[in-house]
Motif scaffolding. Sequence first.
Motif, short mmCIF file in Angstrom:
data_model
loop_
_atom_site.label_atom_id
_atom_site.label_comp_id
_atom_site.label_asym_id
_atom_site.label_seq_id
_atom_site.Cartn_x
_atom_site.Cartn_y
_atom_site.Cartn_z
N THR A 1 24.30 70.67 -8.69
CA THR A 1 25.55 70.53 -8.17
C THR A 1 26.52 70.86 -7.54
O THR A 1 26.60 72.08 -7.61
N VAL A 2 26.58 70.90 -6.39
CA VAL A 2 27.98 71.68 -5.90
C VAL A 2 28.65 71.64 -4.96
O VAL A 2 28.91 70.25 -4.17
N ASP A 3 30.23 71.65 -5.43
CA ASP A 3 31.38 70.85 -4.54
C ASP A 3 31.99 71.50 -4.49
O ASP A 3 32.37 72.60 -5.64
N THR A 4 32.50 71.68 -3.20
CA THR A 4 33.55 72.91 -2.19
C THR A 4 35.03 72.33 -1.96
O THR A 4 34.75 71.25 -1.77
N ARG A 5 35.11 72.69 -1.46
CA ARG A 5 36.83 72.50 -0.91
C ARG A 5 37.76 73.79 -0.13
O ARG A 5 37.72 74.23 -0.89
N SER A 6 38.23 73.65 1.38
CA SER A 6 38.55 74.66 1.58
C SER A 6 39.75 74.06 2.16
O SER A 6 39.95 73.04 3.27
N GLU A 7 40.97 74.98 2.61
CA GLU A 7 42.33 74.28 3.05
C GLU A 7 43.16 75.55 3.61
O GLU A 7 42.74 76.85 3.34
N ILE A 8 43.16 75.04 5.07
CA ILE A 8 43.73 76.37 5.51
C ILE A 8 45.20 75.78 6.33
O ILE A 8 45.22 74.41 6.60
N THR A 9 46.55 76.17 6.02
CA THR A 9 48.15 75.52 5.84
C THR A 9 48.47 76.69 6.54
O THR A 9 48.37 77.65 6.78
N CYS A 10 49.87 76.89 7.04
CA CYS A 10 50.55 77.51 7.53
C CYS A 10 51.86 78.27 7.68
O CYS A 10 52.43 76.98 7.83
N ASP A 11 52.46 79.16 7.82
CA ASP A 11 54.56 78.76 8.75
C ASP A 11 54.72 79.85 9.72
O ASP A 11 52.65 80.08 9.84
N ALA A 12 55.79 80.00 9.55
CA ALA A 12 56.09 81.17 10.90
C ALA A 12 54.82 82.22 10.55
O ALA A 12 54.91 83.10 12.37
N THR A 13 55.43 82.69 9.36
CA THR A 13 54.37 84.50 8.95
C THR A 13 53.06 84.06 8.93
O THR A 13 52.62 85.92 9.02
N HIS A 14 52.96 83.47 8.01
CA HIS A 14 51.50 83.74 7.61
C HIS A 14 50.74 82.20 7.33
O HIS A 14 51.03 81.00 8.01
N PHE A 15 48.81 82.32 7.23
CA PHE A 15 48.42 81.42 6.95
C PHE A 15 48.08 81.14 5.24
O PHE A 15 48.26 82.32 4.91
N ARG B 1 33.90 76.74 9.74
CA ARG B 1 32.25 77.31 9.64
C ARG B 1 32.45 77.60 8.17
O ARG B 1 30.94 78.66 7.89
N ALA B 2 33.90 78.83 8.00
CA ALA B 2 34.18 79.05 6.84
C ALA B 2 33.47 78.09 6.01
O ALA B 2 32.96 78.81 4.58
N ALA B 3 34.47 76.93 5.76
CA ALA B 3 33.81 76.24 4.06
C ALA B 3 32.25 76.09 4.41
O ALA B 3 31.87 75.96 2.78
N ALA B 4 31.99 75.40 5.32
CA ALA B 4 30.36 75.54 5.46
C ALA B 4 29.92 76.36 5.01
O ALA B 4 28.49 76.56 4.24
N LEU B 5 30.04 78.19 5.03
CA LEU B 5 29.33 78.83 4.43
C LEU B 5 29.59 79.26 2.75
O LEU B 5 28.14 79.72 2.14
N LEU B 6 29.98 79.18 2.37
CA LEU B 6 31.41 79.01 0.77
C LEU B 6 29.72 77.85 0.35
O LEU B 6 29.31 78.35 -0.41
N ALA B 7 29.76 76.51 1.01
CA ALA B 7 29.40 75.90 0.64
C ALA B 7 27.48 75.73 0.72
O ALA B 7 26.94 75.69 -0.76
N PHE B 8 26.97 76.69 1.94
CA PHE B 8 25.80 77.24 1.52
C PHE B 8 25.49 78.33 0.47
O PHE B 8 24.30 78.25 -0.07
N ALA B 9 26.19 79.42 0.43
CA ALA B 9 26.28 80.14 -0.41
C ALA B 9 26.10 80.41 -1.84
O ALA B 9 25.71 80.37 -2.92
N ALA B 10 27.02 79.14 -1.55
CA ALA B 10 26.88 78.52 -3.42
C ALA B 10 25.65 77.72 -3.70
O ALA B 10 25.43 77.19 -5.25
N ARG B 11 24.87 77.36 -3.23
CA ARG B 11 23.46 76.67 -3.97
C ARG B 11 22.76 77.42 -4.50
O ARG B 11 22.75 79.10 -3.71
#
Length: 664
Positions: A621-635, A171-181
Amino acid sequence: MKIRTSFPYETTHEDVRIPLTDGTRLYARVWRPLTDDPVPVLLEYDPCRLTDGAAPRDRQRHPWYAGHGYASVRVDVRGHGNSEGVPVDPCSGAEPADGAEVIDWLAAQPWCTGRVGMFGIGRGGSTALRIAALAPGPLQAVVAVCATDDGYDTGVHYLGGSLLAAGTHARAAALLAFAARPPDPLYAGDAWRDMWLTRLEALEPPVHTWLAHRTRDDYWRAGSVRDHYGAVRAAVLAVGGWHDPYRDTVLRLVEHLPGDRVRGIIGPWPHQYPDRERPPGPAIGFLQETLRWWDHHLKDEPTGIMSEPLLRSWLSTPHPPTTVPPELPGRWVGDADWPSPNVTPVTYALQGPPVLVRSPQHTGLDAGRLLPSGHDADLPPDQRAEDAHSACFDFPVPPDGPPVEILGRPRVTLTLRTDAPAGQVVARLCDVAPDGTSTLVTRGALSLAHTEKEHAEKRPAEEYVFDLNGIGHTFPPGHRVRLAVSSAYWPWIWPAPHTAGFTLVPDACALLLPVRRHTADALVFDTPEQAEPLGVTVPTTLDETAAHRPERLIVRDVAKGEWRLEDAPRHDGTRAYPDGLEITEDARETFTIDERDPLSARARSEWKVRLHRPDMPWNVTVDTRSEITCDATHFFTSDEVICAEGSEVLFHHTWEKRVARRTG
């Protein structure tokens, strides 16, 4: 679907700009009946871009309402479509405050009677409820479809305190791509580029805020109606679908709003308007039903709508598990009160010795989409693979006895032992047929670290109680009611930072089903009808790869133990609009995890959007990339936006963020 071309009124439409007190002007389209008399106004207010994204949907309903004697208005919220300003946080108070100003402006127009109704789906429906809680005087009726009254726990962000990975990230990735139009120069004029650049400079990925608020704090309360039911003065028709994550909103609204000002309808639908005939059906004559609502509350005409049961619900009967059922078997039932005297909680006690639940991390890949919208791969397939990774408890329905009908939210009481400081428990309710196929009925989850027992050390067995999502379903004789309990559910839920799982103590556990006594109801709806379609064409596909790419693909690397879910929502390639606009959209979401390592979880989304007017010429054109990873204490979040006009890059920005996990 009946396409209606003849109406009581001929209609006209025009585009206007509605001024706000801070000087911002919102772009609006007004359909009106050709009459000298003032009429009530119906407002749909959301960020979905009325000149392109929402245009086909708008054409189905706004002219229809106008033809029945209403001024039907679509408004783009600030910072979206062709409206001025910059995008705001959806949970802030800015969007509802703007909407209340819009209502006052509409009510003051000479063609309006001063009475206003508001409708919307998803964010639009949720915003309508929030505006109703502000109680602007002219707003007298609301129709909220697939809306949430609780932005934290009912929707796409969290479930039982557990982070919804597929929801929050996608949802966050889609909202970012929509808001950038960008605005469209055909409607925004020569100022479109400056408006676009101003928006882009104000962009902030919403995932930063959502991850920073891991509990239901003041941020979420401010964006929810759940704590403000008493402030709502307008009459509310709440509509939802059993395959939409927002459906529990309907049950809460009919329970907490005054009975003379609320009605609820829950059908078998996904996250769609109920007349669009997107599976699963059956669809209903939604426009005709809402016209009864508007005529009663905005024109004081006797339509019988308030004589309908407080809650009308679809009770599904058994069906084989399939990802795209055209129609679900079942029937409509009505309840005059909620909670209903027709519903009795029935306890099913679990039995057996203690069992260690340590599900592999890829448990949940057969969960289906978090936000189904009527596509081929939306709903969960056969659950036997998921059941194999869970502790299962079956309760046979006697073959010579009556069926078990349930309506409402099942509840589980689970006694668990765990030494881990964090974790989650997921409970699924399934209907198991005599041939062994397992159909998902509903589910729920609880973050164990989210409870008040979070800081206990070396805990003995603890009791946890939580509700599953609401459902209407019939378990027939000869089938089995199955409760399946797991410690993982990827990618719906972001995994705990360990693999400890928990020990389940069945003798101290129970399943509570809301069993509804059988009633002979004779509820019917009209068949769907809409106005003439807009005439959007799909002349080409995006490319051969996208055209033949599966909607949902699961890939397993056997040697590495890695699982990858590739989700490719369909956006129909290139769409050509009657006003000359061409839009190409492509999105791909990827969720990867090692079956043994919860810290390997990775969510990634890529969006590619092109807006093109060959006759102007205009090509962005609008190109977006979003990513989430983690370790034991942080995103760890990473977002990138690249916007170009022709070959010239006008904006390129990357955000990198480290957010403490805190819980879960």
